[in-house]
Design a protein around this motif. Structure first.
Motif, PDB file in Angstrom:
ATOM      1  N   VAL A  34       0.809  -1.219   0.000  1.00 49.38           N
ATOM      2  CA  VAL A  34       0.000   0.000   0.000  1.00 49.38           C
ATOM      3  C   VAL A  34       0.844   1.271   0.000  1.00 49.38           C
ATOM      4  N   GLY A  35       1.909   1.253  -0.767  1.00 46.54           N
ATOM      5  CA  GLY A  35       2.607   2.483  -1.109  1.00 46.54           C
ATOM      6  C   GLY A  35       3.873   2.816  -0.350  1.00 46.54           C
ATOM      7  N   ASP A  36       4.635   3.694  -0.978  1.00 50.41           N
ATOM      8  CA  ASP A  36       5.917   4.220  -0.511  1.00 50.41           C
ATOM      9  C   ASP A  36       7.025   3.172  -0.535  1.00 50.41           C
ATOM     10  N   ALA A  37       7.304   2.708  -1.732  1.00 48.75           N
ATOM     11  CA  ALA A  37       8.445   1.808  -1.948  1.00 48.75           C
ATOM     12  C   ALA A  37       9.749   2.568  -1.744  1.00 48.75           C
ATOM     13  N   VAL A  38       9.784   3.825  -2.152  1.00 52.26           N
ATOM     14  CA  VAL A  38      11.029   4.589  -2.157  1.00 52.26           C
ATOM     15  C   VAL A  38      11.007   5.738  -1.157  1.00 52.26           C
ATOM     16  N   GLY A  39      12.216   6.283  -0.938  1.00 53.03           N
ATOM     17  CA  GLY A  39      12.390   7.399  -0.020  1.00 53.03           C
ATOM     18  C   GLY A  39      13.255   6.997   1.161  1.00 53.03           C
ATOM     19  N   TYR A  40      13.941   7.935   1.724  1.00 51.67           N
ATOM     20  CA  TYR A  40      14.767   7.799   2.924  1.00 51.67           C
ATOM     21  C   TYR A  40      15.938   6.829   2.777  1.00 51.67           C
ATOM     22  N   GLY A  41      15.701   5.549   2.553  1.00 49.94           N
ATOM     23  CA  GLY A  41      16.769   4.548   2.520  1.00 49.94           C
ATOM     24  C   GLY A  41      17.560   4.522   1.227  1.00 49.94           C
ATOM     25  N   PRO A  42      18.626   3.693   1.198  1.00 57.88           N
ATOM     26  CA  PRO A  42      19.556   3.691   0.066  1.00 57.88           C
ATOM     27  C   PRO A  42      19.282   2.665  -1.030  1.00 57.88           C
ATOM     28  N   ASP A  78      12.276  18.762   4.761  1.00 57.33           N
ATOM     29  CA  ASP A  78      13.602  18.805   4.134  1.00 57.33           C
ATOM     30  C   ASP A  78      14.218  17.425   3.952  1.00 57.33           C
ATOM     31  N   ASN A  79      14.161  16.588   4.983  1.00 57.25           N
ATOM     32  CA  ASN A  79      14.746  15.247   4.878  1.00 57.25           C
ATOM     33  C   ASN A  79      14.044  14.415   3.813  1.00 57.25           C
ATOM     34  N   ALA A  80      12.745  14.476   3.789  1.00 59.56           N
ATOM     35  CA  ALA A  80      11.986  13.713   2.793  1.00 59.56           C
ATOM     36  C   ALA A  80      12.291  14.214   1.386  1.00 59.56           C
ATOM     37  N   ARG A  81      12.361  15.532   1.208  1.00 52.69           N
ATOM     38  CA  ARG A  81      12.676  16.092  -0.121  1.00 52.69           C
ATOM     39  C   ARG A  81      14.035  15.609  -0.608  1.00 52.69           C
ATOM     40  N   ARG A  82      15.035  15.678   0.260  1.00 54.47           N
ATOM     41  CA  ARG A  82      16.378  15.229  -0.128  1.00 54.47           C
ATOM     42  C   ARG A  82      16.373  13.743  -0.491  1.00 54.47           C
ATOM     43  N   ALA A  83      15.674  12.948   0.293  1.00 54.38           N
ATOM     44  CA  ALA A  83      15.604  11.510   0.033  1.00 54.38           C
ATOM     45  C   ALA A  83      14.885  11.215  -1.283  1.00 54.38           C
ATOM     46  N   ILE A  84      13.824  11.940  -1.559  1.00 56.19           N
ATOM     47  CA  ILE A  84      13.081  11.739  -2.806  1.00 56.19           C
ATOM     48  C   ILE A  84      13.963  12.076  -4.001  1.00 56.19           C
ATOM     49  N   ILE A  85      14.662  13.177  -3.931  1.00 52.66           N
ATOM     50  CA  ILE A  85      15.561  13.575  -5.028  1.00 52.66           C
ATOM     51  C   ILE A  85      16.656  12.536  -5.212  1.00 52.66           C
ATOM     52  N   ASN A  87      16.673   9.293  -4.285  1.00 47.70           N
ATOM     53  CA  ASN A  87      16.101   8.045  -4.796  1.00 47.70           C
ATOM     54  C   ASN A  87      15.710   8.170  -6.264  1.00 47.70           C
ATOM     55  N   ALA A  88      15.108   9.286  -6.624  1.00 46.47           N
ATOM     56  CA  ALA A  88      14.668   9.485  -8.010  1.00 46.47           C
ATOM     57  C   ALA A  88      15.842   9.426  -8.975  1.00 46.47           C
ATOM     58  N   ALA A  89      16.968   9.958  -8.567  1.00 45.76           N
ATOM     59  CA  ALA A  89      18.154   9.973  -9.431  1.00 45.76           C
ATOM     60  C   ALA A  89      18.752   8.582  -9.614  1.00 45.76           C
ATOM     61  N   ARG A  90      18.410   7.647  -8.749  1.00 46.34           N
ATOM     62  CA  ARG A  90      19.018   6.321  -8.783  1.00 46.34           C
ATOM     63  C   ARG A  90      18.069   5.207  -9.227  1.00 46.34           C
ATOM     64  N   MET A  91      16.804   5.502  -9.367  1.00 45.22           N
ATOM     65  CA  MET A  91      15.851   4.464  -9.747  1.00 45.22           C
ATOM     66  C   MET A  91      16.077   4.000 -11.181  1.00 45.22           C
ATOM     67  N   GLU A  92      16.126   2.703 -11.353  1.00 45.07           N
ATOM     68  CA  GLU A  92      16.264   2.102 -12.678  1.00 45.07           C
ATOM     69  C   GLU A  92      14.945   2.224 -13.443  1.00 45.07           C
ATOM     70  N   VAL A  93      15.036   2.155 -14.741  1.00 44.47           N
ATOM     71  CA  VAL A  93      13.860   2.294 -15.604  1.00 44.47           C
ATOM     72  C   VAL A  93      12.785   1.274 -15.232  1.00 44.47           C
ATOM     73  N   GLU A  94      13.174   0.042 -14.993  1.00 42.68           N
ATOM     74  CA  GLU A  94      12.208  -1.011 -14.652  1.00 42.68           C
ATOM     75  C   GLU A  94      11.410  -0.646 -13.402  1.00 42.68           C
ATOM     76  N   ILE A  95      12.081  -0.101 -12.416  1.00 45.64           N
ATOM     77  CA  ILE A  95      11.404   0.263 -11.170  1.00 45.64           C
ATOM     78  C   ILE A  95      10.514   1.479 -11.381  1.00 45.64           C
ATOM     79  N   ARG A  96      11.005   2.455 -12.127  1.00 46.61           N
ATOM     80  CA  ARG A  96      10.181   3.626 -12.458  1.00 46.61           C
ATOM     81  C   ARG A  96       8.895   3.197 -13.160  1.00 46.61           C
ATOM     82  N   GLU A  97       9.039   2.333 -14.154  1.00 54.43           N
ATOM     83  CA  GLU A  97       7.871   1.883 -14.924  1.00 54.43           C
ATOM     84  C   GLU A  97       6.897   1.109 -14.034  1.00 54.43           C
ATOM     85  N   TYR A  98       7.442   0.265 -13.180  1.00 52.10           N
ATOM     86  CA  TYR A  98       6.567  -0.499 -12.284  1.00 52.10           C
ATOM     87  C   TYR A  98       5.810   0.433 -11.350  1.00 52.10           C
ATOM     88  N   LEU A  99       6.528   1.327 -10.679  1.00 48.65           N
ATOM     89  CA  LEU A  99       5.861   2.246  -9.751  1.00 48.65           C
ATOM     90  C   LEU A  99       4.834   3.112 -10.471  1.00 48.65           C
TER      91      LEU A  99
END
Length: 115
Positions: A34-42, A78-85, A87-99
């Motif tokens: 139910v959501g939020d696969a990405v953010g905060y972690g590496p 601020d922490n969430a924004r930095r984490a989103i940026i 994570n977004a820069a590192r997500m592979e195409v397959e994961i982007r498409e799935y999400l």
């Protein structure tokens, strides 16, 4: 049928794998996300792949939306924004498409999934 619901993974693979082990021990038949696969972690890609391979149904969370550029990140702290940026820069195409394929709401029999 044993049903498990998981959310707010936030790219934390270590925690996700610990929860997955509990699901195995409990002989869970089906997992719903139910959501939020990405953010905060590496580990956005490893977490995204696990979700893709292991959940029956899923929906998009607000951090997923933000990492895909589908919502304004100014509403996040601020922490969430930095984490989103990050994570977004590192997500592979397959994961982007799935999400991106995940709906905001999913209805299945008497069960409604939303973030």
């Amino acid at each position: 049928m044993r049903l498990a619901v998981i959310s707010d993974i936030h790219s934390n693979l270590e925690a996700l794998l610990a929860v997955a082990a509990v699901f195995r021990d409990l002989l869970v038949d089906e997992i719903h996300f139910v959501g939020d696969a990405v953010g905060y972690g590496p580990d956005p890609n490893a977490c995204g792949k696990w979700i893709l391979e292991n959940v029956a149904y899923g929906v998009m969370g607000n951090h997923d939306c933000a990492a895909l550029g589908l919502m304004d990140i100014d509403t996040f702290n601020d922490n969430a924004r930095r984490a989103i940026i990050w994570n977004a820069a590192r997500m592979e195409v397959e994961i982007r498409e799935y999400l991106r394929s995940l709906p905001m709401k999913h209805q299945h029999d008497d069960l409604t999934l939303v973030h």
